[in-house]
Design a protein around this motif. Structure first.
Motif, short mmCIF file in Angstrom:
data_model
loop_
_atom_site.label_atom_id
_atom_site.label_comp_id
_atom_site.label_asym_id
_atom_site.label_seq_id
_atom_site.Cartn_x
_atom_site.Cartn_y
_atom_site.Cartn_z
N LEU A 180 0.98 -1.57 -0.06
CA LEU A 180 0.25 -0.12 0.03
C LEU A 180 0.61 1.05 0.01
CD1 LEU A 180 -2.66 1.27 0.58
CD2 LEU A 180 -2.53 1.37 2.36
N ILE A 181 0.90 1.96 -1.03
CA ILE A 181 1.69 3.22 -1.07
C ILE A 181 0.76 4.39 -0.53
CG2 ILE A 181 2.53 5.33 -2.55
CD1 ILE A 181 3.48 2.09 -3.08
N ARG A 182 1.26 4.83 0.70
CA ARG A 182 0.35 6.24 1.69
C ARG A 182 0.96 7.73 1.46
NH1 ARG A 182 -1.89 3.86 5.74
NH2 ARG A 182 -1.66 1.76 6.15
N GLY A 183 2.18 7.72 0.85
CA GLY A 183 3.06 9.11 0.43
C GLY A 183 2.57 9.86 1.71
N LEU A 184 3.65 9.25 2.93
CA LEU A 184 2.92 10.33 3.51
C LEU A 184 4.29 11.29 3.92
CD1 LEU A 184 1.69 7.22 7.11
CD2 LEU A 184 0.39 9.47 5.15
N GLU A 185 4.21 12.15 4.81
CA GLU A 185 5.03 13.43 4.88
C GLU A 185 6.42 13.37 3.90
OE1 GLU A 185 7.23 10.95 8.24
OE2 GLU A 185 5.80 11.38 9.46
N GLY A 186 5.22 13.58 2.77
CA GLY A 186 6.09 14.04 1.42
C GLY A 186 6.94 12.50 0.93
N GLY A 187 6.94 11.21 1.67
CA GLY A 187 7.64 9.94 0.89
C GLY A 187 6.96 9.36 -0.26
N LEU A 188 6.01 10.55 -0.69
CA LEU A 188 5.43 9.38 -1.98
C LEU A 188 7.47 8.64 -3.45
CD1 LEU A 188 2.63 8.39 -4.23
CD2 LEU A 188 2.72 10.67 -4.68
N LEU A 189 7.36 9.59 -3.37
CA LEU A 189 8.28 9.79 -4.51
C LEU A 189 9.34 8.32 -4.40
CD1 LEU A 189 9.45 12.75 -6.43
CD2 LEU A 189 7.57 11.23 -6.96
N THR A 190 9.77 8.46 -2.36
CA THR A 190 10.88 7.44 -2.26
C THR A 190 9.75 5.66 -2.28
OG1 THR A 190 11.79 8.48 -1.62
CG2 THR A 190 12.22 6.31 -0.43
#
Length: 302
Positions: A180-190
């Protein structure tokens, strides 16, 4: 369409997906007038569906015969059979949440408020539109692609996060390679960086479309990741380039689009994966259940 189209476009594509893919493929070889017509067709599917050929030609600034030639270039016998694809695929106009909320307030003031029944009618209609022969074929294609993927990313933000979470949580019980991709705290690309052409991303997005979801799909597409898109409209910015696109009905008297048909689709896809996947998927489900019961995760009833 003739068999020629089926040879050049994958069977998982919907009829309207097929038209858009074919147009993109032949566009560089078209004459200026046919390019003009093709551009209009791709940008205005509702107009193609419901306007006469004369009005469409006027809007596209071409002649009716140009539209006929374009349809035949895509292997349709006539413009009418070409237009029927758009009539079957085009969904409702843009969502206006405030307008829907105001209608709910108005309904509450009416005698014998039918709102409860209206919500039920819409739900049954949305589910009924999901269970078609075309969608059955797409579900089977989607399951086969998911089973063949090295890793599976699942993306859905804001209202469709519930869909993404449900797919990932239930799916991981049988297929641990789901993330599951959450994209929390700007971590989407990572989070998306490790996925490539061996992987699949399952994307959920309904109008109003979430900018983060569009961005996630752009990133994975650039890395060669194949996409299974669950959306609500051929105008969706998520649809272009997808391996498989599910266009779901989500009409409701509620002020926000319904996710009921998306949740039902998830159940169908994951059931198909377990039914046609290796025995290890069933073993995974069994081990998960045993672990949960051993840890006391479930409340036992008498």
């Amino acid at each position: 369409m003739t068999s020629k189209n089926s040879e050049t476009i994958t069977s998982s594509a919907s009829p309207l997906d097929t038209i858009n893919q074919r147009l993109a493929a032949v566009y560089p070889t078209l004459s200026p007038q046919l390019k003009q017509a093709a551009g209009y067709v791709m940008e205005h599917p509702p107009n193609i569906a419901f306007q006469s050929i004369r009005k469409t030609a006027e809007a596209a600034q071409v002649t009716p015969s140009t539209l006929v030639r374009l349809a035949k270039r895509l292997d349709f016998k006539s413009y009418e059979t070409f237009r029927e694809v758009f009539q079957s695929a085009v969904k409702t106009p843009s969502v206006e949440l405030s307008g829907r909320a105001n209608r709910l307030r108005y309904q509450a003031s009416q005698p014998d408020d039918p709102l409860f029944v209206d919500v039920g009618d819409a739900a049954f209609d949305n589910i009924g539109r999901l269970f078609t022969a075309d969608n059955q074929a797409r579900v089977r294609d989607a399951a086969q692609q998911l089973l063949a993927a090295r890793n599976i990313a699942v993306v859905g933000f804001r209202d469709t996060f519930a869909c993404a979470y449900h797919f990932a949580y239930v799916g991981r019980i049988a297929m641990p390679n789901i993330s599951l991709i959450r994209g929390l705290e700007g971590g989407l690309l990572t989070e998306l960086d490790g996925f490539d052409e061996n992987d699949i991303v399952v994307v959920f997005g309904f109008e109003p479309y979430c900018a983060e979801t569009v961005k996630a799909l752009e990133v994975t597409r650039a890395n060669g990741v194949k996409a299974i898109v669950v959306t609500d409209n051929m105008r969706s910015p998520l649809a272009p380039g997808a391996q498989i696109t599910f266009n779901l009905a989500n009409a409701t008297p509620h002020f926000f689009p319904s996710i009921l048909s998306a949740i039902t689709l998830i159940e169908a896809i994951l059931a198909e994966c377990v039914a046609f996947g290796p025995d290890s998927l069933v073993d995974n489900v069994s081990r998960f259940e045993q672990r949960m019961r051993h840890m006391g995760a479930y409340v036992e009833t008498d």
